[in-house]
Motif scaffolding. Structure first.
Motif, short mmCIF file in Angstrom:
data_model
loop_
_atom_site.label_atom_id
_atom_site.label_comp_id
_atom_site.label_asym_id
_atom_site.label_seq_id
_atom_site.Cartn_x
_atom_site.Cartn_y
_atom_site.Cartn_z
N THR A 36 3.57 -14.80 -4.32
CA THR A 36 4.01 -13.41 -4.33
C THR A 36 5.53 -13.33 -4.24
N PHE A 64 3.21 -12.79 -15.18
CA PHE A 64 1.83 -12.46 -15.49
C PHE A 64 0.96 -13.66 -15.15
N ASP A 121 -2.34 2.06 -6.04
CA ASP A 121 -2.74 0.64 -6.08
C ASP A 121 -1.55 -0.30 -6.25
N ARG A 122 -0.43 0.22 -6.77
CA ARG A 122 0.76 -0.62 -6.93
C ARG A 122 1.30 -1.10 -5.60
N HIS A 150 -0.58 -6.88 -5.71
CA HIS A 150 -0.38 -6.17 -6.97
C HIS A 150 0.42 -6.99 -7.99
N LEU A 151 1.49 -7.63 -7.55
CA LEU A 151 2.33 -8.40 -8.48
C LEU A 151 1.57 -9.53 -9.16
N ARG A 201 -1.68 -9.35 -9.90
CA ARG A 201 -2.82 -8.81 -10.65
C ARG A 201 -2.40 -7.93 -11.82
N ARG A 202 -1.11 -7.72 -11.99
CA ARG A 202 -0.66 -6.81 -13.05
C ARG A 202 -1.07 -7.33 -14.42
N SER A 203 -1.27 -6.37 -15.32
CA SER A 203 -1.53 -6.76 -16.71
C SER A 203 -0.22 -7.22 -17.34
N ASP A 253 1.98 -4.21 -17.92
CA ASP A 253 2.62 -3.73 -16.69
C ASP A 253 3.79 -4.63 -16.30
N SER A 254 3.59 -5.94 -16.40
CA SER A 254 4.63 -6.90 -16.05
C SER A 254 5.84 -6.75 -16.96
N ALA A 277 7.75 -3.48 -16.18
CA ALA A 277 8.52 -3.59 -14.94
C ALA A 277 9.76 -4.45 -15.15
#
Length: 143
Positions: A62, A76, A101-102, A107-108, A110-112, A115-116, A119
């Motif tokens: 993380t 990812f 949920d973020r 969260h970092l 599990r992001r798609s 999303d990654s 960001a």
């Protein structure tokens, strides 16, 4: 089981494939990768061979994802195995998010991919704006 971290680079994308057990003793491998990310825009981490992860390994991964995000690099992770996924589920249940949920602790991880990338682009744009503002402030004033 020993830990190995295979790395491959394709242009601006670094692919990581951890194998074995991610724990406190394997954190140095992530730090080593961190030092080799010049010019990298995205890190894709295939977790299919990661058979075990403890809380210190989760924390290290993380922190790695956060450091990448701070540099504008998308992270990812995919193909999670049951034990690491169950650990992330447990941590998220023990420390429920305040709001969206973020805010989940994992969260970092599990992001798609979308999303990654979004960001990372946002962080990259913010860094570019800061750099431009700094250059403007440092530029000699013309009369």
């Amino acid at each position: 089981m020993d830990f190995r971290l295979m790395t491959r680079r394709y242009g601006p994308t670094m692919h990581l494939t951890p194998t074995g057990e991610l724990d406190l003793e394997t954190r140095a491998a992530l730090d080593e990768v961190q030092a080799r990310l010049e010019g990298v825009a995205a890190v894709a981490c295939d977790m299919r061979h990661l058979t075990f992860m403890d809380v210190t390994g989760l924390h290290g991964l993380t922190a790695f994802a956060r450091r990448l995000g701070a540099r504008g690099i998308a992270f990812f992770a995919y193909n999670w195995q049951p034990q690491p996924r169950n650990l992330m589920d447990l941590v998220d249940r023990l420390y429920p998010p305040a709001g969206h949920d973020r805010n989940r602790p994992t969260h970092l991880l599990r992001r798609s991919l979308q999303d990654s990338a979004d960001a990372a682009r946002a962080m990259g744009a913010a860094l570019a704006q800061q750099d431009a503002a700094r250059r403007t402030a440092d530029a000699p004033r013309q009369r």
